[in-house]
Design a protein around this motif. Structure first.
Motif, PDB file in Angstrom:
ATOM      1  N   CYS A  53       0.829  -1.274  -0.086  1.00  0.00           N
ATOM      2  CA  CYS A  53       0.047   0.067   0.015  1.00  0.00           C
ATOM      3  C   CYS A  53       0.860   1.349   0.019  1.00  0.00           C
ATOM      4  CB  CYS A  53      -1.001   0.195   1.242  1.00  0.00           C
ATOM      5  SG  CYS A  53      -2.301  -1.318   1.325  1.00  0.00           S
ATOM      6  N   THR A  54       2.101   1.321   0.719  1.00  0.00           N
ATOM      7  CA  THR A  54       2.689   2.409   0.761  1.00  0.00           C
ATOM      8  C   THR A  54       3.629   2.524  -0.564  1.00  0.00           C
ATOM      9  OG1 THR A  54       3.197   2.163   3.182  1.00  0.00           O
ATOM     10  CG2 THR A  54       4.832   3.221   2.041  1.00  0.00           C
ATOM     11  N   ASP A  55       3.843   1.354  -1.099  1.00  0.00           N
ATOM     12  CA  ASP A  55       4.639   1.387  -2.524  1.00  0.00           C
ATOM     13  C   ASP A  55       3.644   2.029  -3.624  1.00  0.00           C
ATOM     14  OD1 ASP A  55       6.785   0.321  -1.364  1.00  0.00           O
ATOM     15  OD2 ASP A  55       6.358  -1.692  -2.142  1.00  0.00           O
ATOM     16  N   TRP A  56       2.403   1.617  -3.313  1.00  0.00           N
ATOM     17  CA  TRP A  56       1.338   2.137  -4.369  1.00  0.00           C
ATOM     18  C   TRP A  56       1.383   3.693  -4.183  1.00  0.00           C
ATOM     19  CZ3 TRP A  56      -3.760   4.368  -3.477  1.00  0.00           C
ATOM     20  CH2 TRP A  56      -4.400   4.581  -4.848  1.00  0.00           C
ATOM     21  N   ALA A  57       1.242   4.362  -2.725  1.00  0.00           N
ATOM     22  CA  ALA A  57       1.306   5.629  -2.456  1.00  0.00           C
ATOM     23  C   ALA A  57       2.397   6.454  -3.138  1.00  0.00           C
ATOM     24  CB  ALA A  57       1.094   5.868  -0.915  1.00  0.00           C
ATOM     25  N   ASP A  58       3.639   5.699  -2.887  1.00  0.00           N
ATOM     26  CA  ASP A  58       4.705   6.240  -3.574  1.00  0.00           C
ATOM     27  C   ASP A  58       4.405   6.619  -4.994  1.00  0.00           C
ATOM     28  OD1 ASP A  58       5.740   6.504  -1.099  1.00  0.00           O
ATOM     29  OD2 ASP A  58       7.161   4.719  -1.280  1.00  0.00           O
ATOM     30  N   HIS A  59       3.999   5.454  -5.668  1.00  0.00           N
ATOM     31  CA  HIS A  59       3.750   5.770  -7.178  1.00  0.00           C
ATOM     32  C   HIS A  59       2.879   6.769  -7.525  1.00  0.00           C
ATOM     33  CE1 HIS A  59       2.243   4.205 -11.141  1.00  0.00           C
ATOM     34  NE2 HIS A  59       0.993   4.410 -10.737  1.00  0.00           N
ATOM     35  N   LEU A  60       1.739   6.779  -6.899  1.00  0.00           N
ATOM     36  CA  LEU A  60       0.902   8.125  -7.002  1.00  0.00           C
ATOM     37  C   LEU A  60       1.814   9.465  -6.718  1.00  0.00           C
ATOM     38  CD1 LEU A  60      -2.566   7.339  -5.612  1.00  0.00           C
ATOM     39  CD2 LEU A  60      -1.619   7.137  -8.003  1.00  0.00           C
ATOM     40  N   ARG A  61       2.422   9.590  -5.687  1.00  0.00           N
ATOM     41  CA  ARG A  61       3.316  10.685  -5.495  1.00  0.00           C
ATOM     42  C   ARG A  61       4.131  11.168  -6.426  1.00  0.00           C
ATOM     43  NH1 ARG A  61       3.542   8.493  -0.045  1.00  0.00           N
ATOM     44  NH2 ARG A  61       1.961   9.645   1.273  1.00  0.00           N
ATOM     45  N   GLU A  62       4.859  10.382  -7.110  1.00  0.00           N
ATOM     46  CA  GLU A  62       5.599  10.494  -8.407  1.00  0.00           C
ATOM     47  C   GLU A  62       5.179  10.867  -9.399  1.00  0.00           C
ATOM     48  OE1 GLU A  62       7.763   6.686  -8.930  1.00  0.00           O
ATOM     49  OE2 GLU A  62       8.728   6.568  -7.052  1.00  0.00           O
ATOM     50  N   ALA A  63       3.610  10.606  -9.632  1.00  0.00           N
ATOM     51  CA  ALA A  63       2.840  11.253 -10.863  1.00  0.00           C
ATOM     52  C   ALA A  63       2.302  12.291 -10.538  1.00  0.00           C
ATOM     53  CB  ALA A  63       1.665   9.968 -11.054  1.00  0.00           C
ATOM     54  N   GLY A  64       2.732  12.814  -9.251  1.00  0.00           N
ATOM     55  CA  GLY A  64       1.951  14.281  -8.888  1.00  0.00           C
ATOM     56  C   GLY A  64       0.842  14.492  -7.973  1.00  0.00           C
TER      57      GLY A  64
END
Length: 163
Positions: A53-64
């Motif tokens: 879940c934290t990895d997915w949140a990081d993916h979203l942050r990288e996308a802005g």
């Protein structure tokens, strides 16, 4: 502010004032949290012990996206309150722009959803397919991103990922 003397003071003072004003505008625009820098906010609910879940949140942050993570042991209630059926369920549930995002949905699909604004409850990637954002394990499963509506529980395909 007049610090110059002699001929041409007015022109130099005007230039100085213009530069100072431009610098102030630029400084404001670059301040964290100003409207020009703020992306869509994702309210994410997850089990406190879930690393993907934290990895997915990081993916979203990288996308802005800005992601606010809320850790809870009662994910069942969160899913029920937001119309996520067991067939659509994954590990985390997020809310953004009036939509529900269930599971490892790619950021590009969320951006498309927000741009197109279809009349759906949200997007879901049921289960936890390998190779989806946050589930980078070296193995790749084919998966689909689904949409669903309140009055019709039959999900429809929003996008497909094959490897």
């Amino acid at each position: 502010m007049k610090i110059l003397s002699a001929k041409g003071n007015a022109r130099k003072t005007t230039l100085f004032s213009a530069l100072a004003g431009s610098a102030a505008i630029l400084a404001f625009a670059l301040m964290p949290g100003t409207p020009s820098q703020a992306g869509p906010v994702v309210e994410m609910y997850q089990d406190p012990h879930c690393g993907c879940c934290t990895d997915w949140a990081d993916h979203l942050r990288e996308a802005g996206f800005e992601v606010e993570q809320h850790k809870t042991r009662d994910m069942r209630s969160i899913k029920m309150e937001n119309g996520v059926t067991p067939e659509l369920a994954s590990c985390h549930t997020a809310l953004i722009g009036g939509y529900v995002i269930e599971g490892h949905v790619p950021a590009a699909d969320i951006q498309r959803l927000l741009e197109e604004q279809p009349d759906v409850v949200g997007l879901s990637v049921p289960g936890m397919p390998h190779g989806s954002p946050g589930m980078e394990t070296g193995r790749y499963d084919d998966y689909a991103v689904l949409t669903w509506q309140h009055d019709n529980r039959t999900p429809e395909i929003f996008s497909k990922y094959t490897h």
